[in-house]
Design an enzyme around this catalytic site. Sequence first.
Site, PDB file in Angstrom:
ATOM      1  N   ASN A   5       0.824  -1.223   0.000  1.00  0.00           N
ATOM      2  CA  ASN A   5       0.000   0.000   0.000  1.00  0.00           C
ATOM      3  C   ASN A   5       0.856   1.270   0.000  1.00  0.00           C
ATOM      4  O   ASN A   5       0.337   2.350   0.264  1.00  0.00           O
ATOM      5  CB  ASN A   5      -0.997  -0.018   1.166  1.00  0.00           C
ATOM      6  CG  ASN A   5      -0.313  -0.184   2.520  1.00  0.00           C
ATOM      7  OD1 ASN A   5       0.887  -0.006   2.639  1.00  0.00           O
ATOM      8  ND2 ASN A   5      -1.084  -0.525   3.537  1.00  0.00           N
TER       9      ASN A   5
ATOM     10  N   GLN B  74      -4.659   3.636  18.336  1.00  0.00           N
ATOM     11  CA  GLN B  74      -5.764   3.425  17.395  1.00  0.00           C
ATOM     12  C   GLN B  74      -6.627   2.269  17.871  1.00  0.00           C
ATOM     13  O   GLN B  74      -6.050   1.234  18.182  1.00  0.00           O
ATOM     14  CB  GLN B  74      -5.219   3.166  15.994  1.00  0.00           C
ATOM     15  CG  GLN B  74      -4.563   4.420  15.433  1.00  0.00           C
ATOM     16  CD  GLN B  74      -4.109   4.293  13.983  1.00  0.00           C
ATOM     17  OE1 GLN B  74      -3.582   5.227  13.428  1.00  0.00           O
ATOM     18  NE2 GLN B  74      -4.296   3.151  13.374  1.00  0.00           N
TER      19      GLN B  74
ATOM     20  N   HIS C 210      -7.443   6.035   9.967  1.00  0.00           N
ATOM     21  CA  HIS C 210      -6.298   5.405   9.278  1.00  0.00           C
ATOM     22  C   HIS C 210      -6.785   4.640   8.025  1.00  0.00           C
ATOM     23  O   HIS C 210      -7.075   3.451   8.082  1.00  0.00           O
ATOM     24  CB  HIS C 210      -5.607   4.456  10.260  1.00  0.00           C
ATOM     25  CG  HIS C 210      -4.257   4.013   9.824  1.00  0.00           C
ATOM     26  ND1 HIS C 210      -3.324   3.492  10.672  1.00  0.00           N
ATOM     27  CD2 HIS C 210      -3.654   3.996   8.612  1.00  0.00           C
ATOM     28  CE1 HIS C 210      -2.225   3.196  10.024  1.00  0.00           C
ATOM     29  NE2 HIS C 210      -2.414   3.482   8.752  1.00  0.00           N
TER      30      HIS C 210
ATOM     31  N   ARG D  74       3.191   7.458  11.232  1.00  0.00           N
ATOM     32  CA  ARG D  74       2.630   6.956  12.489  1.00  0.00           C
ATOM     33  C   ARG D  74       2.385   8.143  13.412  1.00  0.00           C
ATOM     34  O   ARG D  74       3.219   9.057  13.516  1.00  0.00           O
ATOM     35  CB  ARG D  74       3.591   5.970  13.186  1.00  0.00           C
ATOM     36  CG  ARG D  74       3.613   4.585  12.586  1.00  0.00           C
ATOM     37  CD  ARG D  74       2.255   3.866  12.676  1.00  0.00           C
ATOM     38  NE  ARG D  74       2.267   2.564  12.035  1.00  0.00           N
ATOM     39  CZ  ARG D  74       1.782   2.304  10.809  1.00  0.00           C
ATOM     40  NH1 ARG D  74       1.236   3.272  10.084  1.00  0.00           N
ATOM     41  NH2 ARG D  74       1.815   1.077  10.320  1.00  0.00           N
TER      42      ARG D  74
HETATM   43  P1  NAD Z   1      10.294   1.818   3.509  1.00  0.00           P
HETATM   44  O1  NAD Z   1      10.929   0.809   4.368  1.00  0.00           O
HETATM   45  O2  NAD Z   1      10.341   1.646   2.017  1.00  0.00           O
HETATM   46  O3  NAD Z   1      10.896   3.272   3.826  1.00  0.00           O
HETATM   47  C1  NAD Z   1      11.196   3.691   5.091  1.00  0.00           C
HETATM   48  C2  NAD Z   1      12.303   4.732   4.984  1.00  0.00           C
HETATM   49  O4  NAD Z   1      12.472   5.331   6.260  1.00  0.00           O
HETATM   50  C3  NAD Z   1      13.644   4.135   4.594  1.00  0.00           C
HETATM   51  O5  NAD Z   1      14.146   4.833   3.475  1.00  0.00           O
HETATM   52  C4  NAD Z   1      14.512   4.371   5.831  1.00  0.00           C
HETATM   53  O6  NAD Z   1      15.866   4.603   5.537  1.00  0.00           O
HETATM   54  C5  NAD Z   1      13.845   5.588   6.424  1.00  0.00           C
HETATM   55  N1  NAD Z   1      14.143   5.782   7.843  1.00  0.00           N
HETATM   56  C6  NAD Z   1      14.011   4.906   8.867  1.00  0.00           C
HETATM   57  N2  NAD Z   1      14.373   5.467  10.032  1.00  0.00           N
HETATM   58  C7  NAD Z   1      14.754   6.729   9.751  1.00  0.00           C
HETATM   59  C8  NAD Z   1      15.226   7.794  10.543  1.00  0.00           C
HETATM   60  N3  NAD Z   1      15.411   7.661  11.862  1.00  0.00           N
HETATM   61  N4  NAD Z   1      15.499   8.945   9.932  1.00  0.00           N
HETATM   62  C9  NAD Z   1      15.333   9.084   8.574  1.00  0.00           C
HETATM   63  N5  NAD Z   1      14.882   8.104   7.787  1.00  0.00           N
HETATM   64  C10 NAD Z   1      14.598   6.938   8.358  1.00  0.00           C
HETATM   65  O7  NAD Z   1       8.775   1.897   3.987  1.00  0.00           O
HETATM   66  P2  NAD Z   1       7.529   2.619   3.311  1.00  0.00           P
HETATM   67  O8  NAD Z   1       6.749   1.653   2.494  1.00  0.00           O
HETATM   68  O9  NAD Z   1       7.984   3.871   2.678  1.00  0.00           O
HETATM   69  O10 NAD Z   1       6.660   2.916   4.625  1.00  0.00           O
HETATM   70  C11 NAD Z   1       7.154   3.800   5.616  1.00  0.00           C
HETATM   71  C12 NAD Z   1       6.215   3.837   6.811  1.00  0.00           C
HETATM   72  O11 NAD Z   1       4.979   4.425   6.442  1.00  0.00           O
HETATM   73  C13 NAD Z   1       5.822   2.477   7.380  1.00  0.00           C
HETATM   74  O12 NAD Z   1       6.792   1.942   8.230  1.00  0.00           O
HETATM   75  C14 NAD Z   1       4.554   2.807   8.114  1.00  0.00           C
HETATM   76  O13 NAD Z   1       4.828   3.299   9.412  1.00  0.00           O
HETATM   77  C15 NAD Z   1       3.953   3.939   7.284  1.00  0.00           C
HETATM   78  N6  NAD Z   1       2.814   3.449   6.465  1.00  0.00           N
HETATM   79  C16 NAD Z   1       1.585   3.991   6.697  1.00  0.00           C
HETATM   80  C17 NAD Z   1       0.504   3.532   5.972  1.00  0.00           C
HETATM   81  C18 NAD Z   1      -0.865   4.126   6.170  1.00  0.00           C
HETATM   82  O14 NAD Z   1      -1.864   3.494   5.816  1.00  0.00           O
HETATM   83  N7  NAD Z   1      -0.959   5.326   6.696  1.00  0.00           N
HETATM   84  C19 NAD Z   1       0.657   2.494   5.038  1.00  0.00           C
HETATM   85  C20 NAD Z   1       1.923   2.007   4.805  1.00  0.00           C
HETATM   86  C21 NAD Z   1       3.004   2.472   5.542  1.00  0.00           C
END
Ligand code: NAD
Length: 399
Positions: free
Chosen positions: A146, A313, A332, A284
């Site tokens: 997603n 949540q 959400h 989050r």
């Molecule tokens: P991903 O793993 O592709 O990307 C995460 C990125 O965060 C990576 O590039 C990583 O290097 C970076 N990162 C981690 N810790 C960091 C820090 N301390 N400082 C800077 N950068 C940091 O994941 P994604 O698919 O892009 O998803 C990211 C997040 O989005 C998920 O973990 C989840 O919490 C959230 N999400 C929310 C929904 C929603 O429905 N709202 C859906 C999917 C994901």
Amino acid sequence: MKILCVLYDDPKGGMPKRYPLSNLPKLDKYPDGMSLPSPKGRDFTPGQLLGCVSGELGLRKFLESNGHEFIVTSSKDGPGNEADKHIVDADIVISQPFFPYYLTREKIKTAKNLKMAITAGIGSDHVDLQAAMDHKIDVVEVTYCNSRSVAEHIVMMIISMVRDYHNQHRIVNEGGWNIADAVQRSYDVEGMHIGTVAAGRIGLDALRKMKPFGVHLHYFDRHRLSTAIEQELNLTFHTSVESMVKVCDVVTINCPLHPETENLFDTAMINKMKKGAYIVNTARGKICNREAIAAALTSGQLSGYAGDVWFPQPAPNDHIWRTMPNHGMTPHTSGTSLSAQTRYADGVREILECYFDKKPIRQQYLIVQNGELAGVGKHSYSKGSATSGSEEAARYKKQ
Ligand code: NAD
């Protein structure tokens, strides 16, 4: 095996008799070439509700015909809830970030048979990852399922908030035509500086989707993107969040929640932002300090805050983000469009098929394996836990 699955409630009026679209568009693969979830079988109709209790992620036939016990419930918080009764002898737990079953260290201690926690979606911070590592429970999620759905939501929220869509829509619904009221907070996005905290699958896609609006793009990530991508998007890389937020009109937050990112946007960080900037947080809720956000909207340090993630949540009915000024919050939902549900239901089935067949689960789906962060978990998380305070979810009363 016993599989416990915690899903959100059915629609108040029961499952839909019909859906707006009869087909979903066909996607071939994700932008980096990764293939879509590909289970051996599927027992649901794509585009129908799967993430609620009656949808059952389309898994019942598959699991029961293979001799497994399958428990589905939305009762997950507070004393005597159904999920806690079943976690004590469940082998696998499936939960969704939209309606998370918080697997705290205390719960993990009671889960004597638990071998794997599957996130039907992305973001496994509702599991105490440190406790999962300590108890050798594997944690997996459906990476990419997603990410692009969320990026679409981010674009929608940036544009609607900067243009002040919510206010204008309300005026029309109230029968009004007060144009001066409708535009007194309305701007064009064109020319603005837009920055993302993290440019992973979501952050990078959000940047790509914003590019045609004629904006200046910025990012901070602990992993730097390739020069080719930086050039393609004319991206400015920052070596700290502080350096980026100082110059941005809109900041979007796209890192996972883990100890390094919890409470990252507190009063001190918000005060380093440009006065009157906007935040879009679909990552989050706990990455942003609840009270600091509300106070900054009231003072005008922030012009708007939008997103779909809260802590905990479901958000308590009196959560201050429901009533603070100039917010554009949704529950959400960004990652659980009907389109996304098909992908994560397929992904969960693929994971289960691999597990039962003793075949490796895709590396990209791993968060914790054999007591260590692995796969995406190693790339995107840090050790520790971010589940504290989750018991407050029990304060939510169904409307
Ligand atoms: P991903 O793993 O592709 O990307 C995460 C990125 O965060 C990576 O590039 C990583 O290097 C970076 N990162 C981690 N810790 C960091 C820090 N301390 N400082 C800077 N950068 C940091 O994941 P994604 O698919 O892009 O998803 C990211 C997040 O989005 C998920 O973990 C989840 O919490 C959230 N999400 C929310 C929904 C929603 O429905 N709202 C859906 C999917 C994901």
